[in-house]
Design a protein around this motif. Structure first.
Motif, PDB file in Angstrom:
ATOM      1  N   ILE A 149       0.837  -1.127   0.085  1.00 19.64           N
ATOM      2  CA  ILE A 149       0.122  -0.043  -0.581  1.00 19.64           C
ATOM      3  C   ILE A 149       0.842   1.126   0.454  1.00 19.64           C
ATOM      4  N   LEU A 150       0.771   2.115  -1.120  1.00 22.52           N
ATOM      5  CA  LEU A 150       1.098   3.429  -1.409  1.00 22.52           C
ATOM      6  C   LEU A 150       0.173   4.363  -0.772  1.00 22.52           C
ATOM      7  N   VAL A 151       0.804   5.333   0.917  1.00 20.87           N
ATOM      8  CA  VAL A 151      -0.095   6.129   1.232  1.00 20.87           C
ATOM      9  C   VAL A 151       1.071   7.658   0.651  1.00 20.87           C
ATOM     10  N   THR A 152       0.265   8.609   0.279  1.00 24.61           N
ATOM     11  CA  THR A 152       1.030   9.545  -0.608  1.00 24.61           C
ATOM     12  C   THR A 152       0.886  11.099   0.803  1.00 24.61           C
ATOM     13  N   GLY A 153       1.419  11.842   0.899  1.00 30.34           N
ATOM     14  CA  GLY A 153       0.985  12.542   2.780  1.00 30.34           C
ATOM     15  C   GLY A 153       1.386  11.894   4.031  1.00 30.34           C
ATOM     16  N   ALA A 154       2.099  10.719   4.161  1.00 26.94           N
ATOM     17  CA  ALA A 154       2.093  10.123   4.527  1.00 26.94           C
ATOM     18  C   ALA A 154       3.025  10.550   6.027  1.00 26.94           C
ATOM     19  N   TYR A 155       3.305  11.656   6.387  1.00 27.50           N
ATOM     20  CA  TYR A 155       3.995  12.321   7.570  1.00 27.50           C
ATOM     21  C   TYR A 155       2.853  12.959   8.162  1.00 27.50           C
ATOM     22  N   GLY A 156       2.055  13.097   7.022  1.00 30.98           N
ATOM     23  CA  GLY A 156       0.808  14.504   8.237  1.00 30.98           C
ATOM     24  C   GLY A 156       0.079  13.588   8.904  1.00 30.98           C
ATOM     25  N   LEU A 157      -1.310  14.183   9.175  1.00 33.68           N
ATOM     26  CA  LEU A 157      -2.371  14.231   9.557  1.00 33.68           C
ATOM     27  C   LEU A 157      -2.727  12.653   9.713  1.00 33.68           C
ATOM     28  N   ILE A 158      -3.671  12.437   8.622  1.00 31.86           N
ATOM     29  CA  ILE A 158      -4.493  11.039   8.178  1.00 31.86           C
ATOM     30  C   ILE A 158      -3.532   9.835   7.460  1.00 31.86           C
ATOM     31  N   GLY A 159      -2.321  10.485   6.714  1.00 31.53           N
ATOM     32  CA  GLY A 159      -1.553   9.860   6.710  1.00 31.53           C
ATOM     33  C   GLY A 159      -0.895   8.867   7.711  1.00 31.53           C
ATOM     34  N   GLN A 160      -0.518   9.604   8.347  1.00 28.70           N
ATOM     35  CA  GLN A 160       0.418   8.820   9.450  1.00 28.70           C
ATOM     36  C   GLN A 160      -0.418   7.383  10.249  1.00 28.70           C
ATOM     37  N   THR A 161      -1.821   8.535  10.349  1.00 29.72           N
ATOM     38  CA  THR A 161      -2.638   7.290  11.174  1.00 29.72           C
ATOM     39  C   THR A 161      -2.834   6.805  10.405  1.00 29.72           C
ATOM     40  N   ILE A 162      -3.343   6.381   9.075  1.00 28.92           N
ATOM     41  CA  ILE A 162      -3.352   5.523   8.225  1.00 28.92           C
ATOM     42  C   ILE A 162      -2.583   4.533   7.767  1.00 28.92           C
ATOM     43  N   ALA A 163      -0.635   5.136   7.365  1.00 26.98           N
ATOM     44  CA  ALA A 163      -0.431   4.041   7.594  1.00 26.98           C
ATOM     45  C   ALA A 163       0.452   2.788   9.037  1.00 26.98           C
ATOM     46  N   SER A 164       0.370   3.504  10.023  1.00 25.30           N
ATOM     47  CA  SER A 164       0.776   3.288  10.934  1.00 25.30           C
ATOM     48  C   SER A 164      -0.220   1.909  11.657  1.00 25.30           C
ATOM     49  N   ALA A 165      -2.072   2.292  11.465  1.00 23.34           N
ATOM     50  CA  ALA A 165      -2.445   0.923  11.247  1.00 23.34           C
ATOM     51  C   ALA A 165      -2.232   0.489  10.008  1.00 23.34           C
ATOM     52  N   PHE A 166      -2.158   0.310   9.202  1.00 19.92           N
ATOM     53  CA  PHE A 166      -2.156  -0.895   7.855  1.00 19.92           C
ATOM     54  C   PHE A 166      -1.229  -1.223   8.426  1.00 19.92           C
ATOM     55  N   LEU A 167       0.262  -1.256   8.398  1.00 24.36           N
ATOM     56  CA  LEU A 167       1.213  -1.805   9.028  1.00 24.36           C
ATOM     57  C   LEU A 167       0.963  -3.028  10.296  1.00 24.36           C
ATOM     58  N   GLU A 168       0.756  -1.824  10.994  1.00 28.98           N
ATOM     59  CA  GLU A 168      -0.522  -3.197  12.445  1.00 28.98           C
ATOM     60  C   GLU A 168      -1.144  -3.821  12.043  1.00 28.98           C
ATOM     61  N   GLN A 169      -1.978  -4.202  10.643  1.00 30.49           N
ATOM     62  CA  GLN A 169      -2.628  -5.019  10.204  1.00 30.49           C
ATOM     63  C   GLN A 169      -1.952  -6.405   9.287  1.00 30.49           C
TER      64      GLN A 169
END
Ligand SMILES: NC(=O)c1ccc[n+]([C@@H]2O[C@H](COP(=O)([O-])OP(=O)(O)OC[C@H]3O[C@@H](n4cnc5c(N)ncnc54)[C@H](O)[C@@H]3O)[C@@H](O)[C@H]2O)c1
Length: 278
Positions: A17-37
């Motif tokens: 999964i590629l998350v653009t804008g991954a260092y921002g508010l939503i990006g960080q949240t979903i990138a970490s959640a995807f890794l956890e899954q």
């Protein structure tokens, strides 16, 4: 009737999964959640200043084989191409693109004073050009590069991050803090995000027979230490009476990234506490 395992279909484990804008508010949240899954995640952003801190946090929790930090400017062709090369070198494919990067004139404490909240007739046209360059042109550009790969794979899933202001006008009363200075949500955001729903339908129908789906999430007002006058206005105007907690986006994003949404394409998934319902 086919047997159907709801739990298994909601799994995103193993997806790239590629998350653009991954260092921002939503990006960080979903990138970490995807890794956890159990997903493999590419965290891509233009803002190098935030990378080190985030990378050290992520490295403590997840194996290096599961993530890639990538400097990306979605409005720059070469940068988009380099990002796709890096993804294929490390993971061999791209299953999901989350088009999350964007410019947004916010009203949280971090942004106050940094953005232009002037009236429509006075709004600097250069700021509009900048927003269009990133939110519209940049989103299209990175998607073109992702699609070239997804076509080769004959499979792919694109999730665009829209906004309630992609579908309705801002209620400017939200930004009147009764201190004698009415602020305005600027036209650049509305203009550059309005294209997202129809771009989503364009891609969905364009690639429907090539195994590529495209849907959009429509969030509204994610809490990020906003000040009391803003929170009070928000509570009055929102049907649910409060802002969205960032964690409340994880379920909707996971659903769209997973095979559980397999028959969805060209859809808008609204996550706005009812903001657009009245
Ligand atoms: N926060 C909200 O309340 C809210 C509500 C509705 C929609 N959205 C949408 O959600 C998305 C993410 O918002 P957010 O709140 O996390 O914003 P944010 O400002 O916290 O994060 C956006 C990220 O995008 C990055 N970025 C900007 N230009 C870029 C470029 N050219 N290339 C690559 N990255 C770039 C920034 O560096 C930043 O890290 C945006 O598309 C926004 O329109 C946010």
């Amino acid at each position: 009737m086919k047997t159907y395992n709801t739990h298994a279909s909601l799994s995103i484990s193993g997806k790239v999964i590629l998350v653009t804008g991954a260092y921002g508010l939503i990006g960080q949240t979903i990138a970490s959640a995807f890794l956890e899954q159990g997903a493999f995640v590419i965290l891509a952003d233009i803002d190098k200043s935030k990378q080190n801190m985030l990378e050290s946090e992520i490295s403590k929790k997840f194996p290096a084989s599961h993530f890639l930090f990538q400097t990306l400017d979605i409005a720059d062709k070469e940068s988009c191409q380099q990002t796709m090369i890096a993804i294929i070198q490390k993971f061999g494919r791209l299953d999901v693109l989350i088009n999350n990067a964007g410019l947004d004139a916010k009203f949280d404490q971090e942004s106050s004073g940094k953005v232009n909240h002037s009236r429509f007739e006075n709004y600097p046209i250069d700021l509009l050009r900048k927003a269009v360059e990133i939110n519209l042109t940049g989103t299209i550009l990175i998607t073109q590069y992702a699609c070239k790969q997804m076509i080769k794979q004959q499979s792919g899933n694109i999730i665009n991050v829209a906004s309630t202001y992609s579908i309705v006008s801002p209620n400017q009363n939200l930004y009147d803090f009764r201190d004698g200075n009415q602020n305005f949500k600027p036209v650049d955001y509305v203009a550059s995000k309005s294209f997202v729903p129809n771009f989503t339908r364009y891609l969905a129908t364009f690639y429907a027979r090539e195994g590529i789906r495209c849907n959009a999430i429509v969030p509204h007002g994610i809490y990020n230490n906003h000040e009391e006058p803003f929170l009070q206005n928000f509570a009055r105007l929102s049907p649910l009476g409060r802002m969205c907690d960032r964690e409340e986006l994880i379920g909707p994003f996971t659903f769209l990234a997973s095979d559980a949404s397999g028959y969805m394409t060209g859809s808008l998934l609204t996550v706005d506490g009812g903001w657009t319902a009245w």
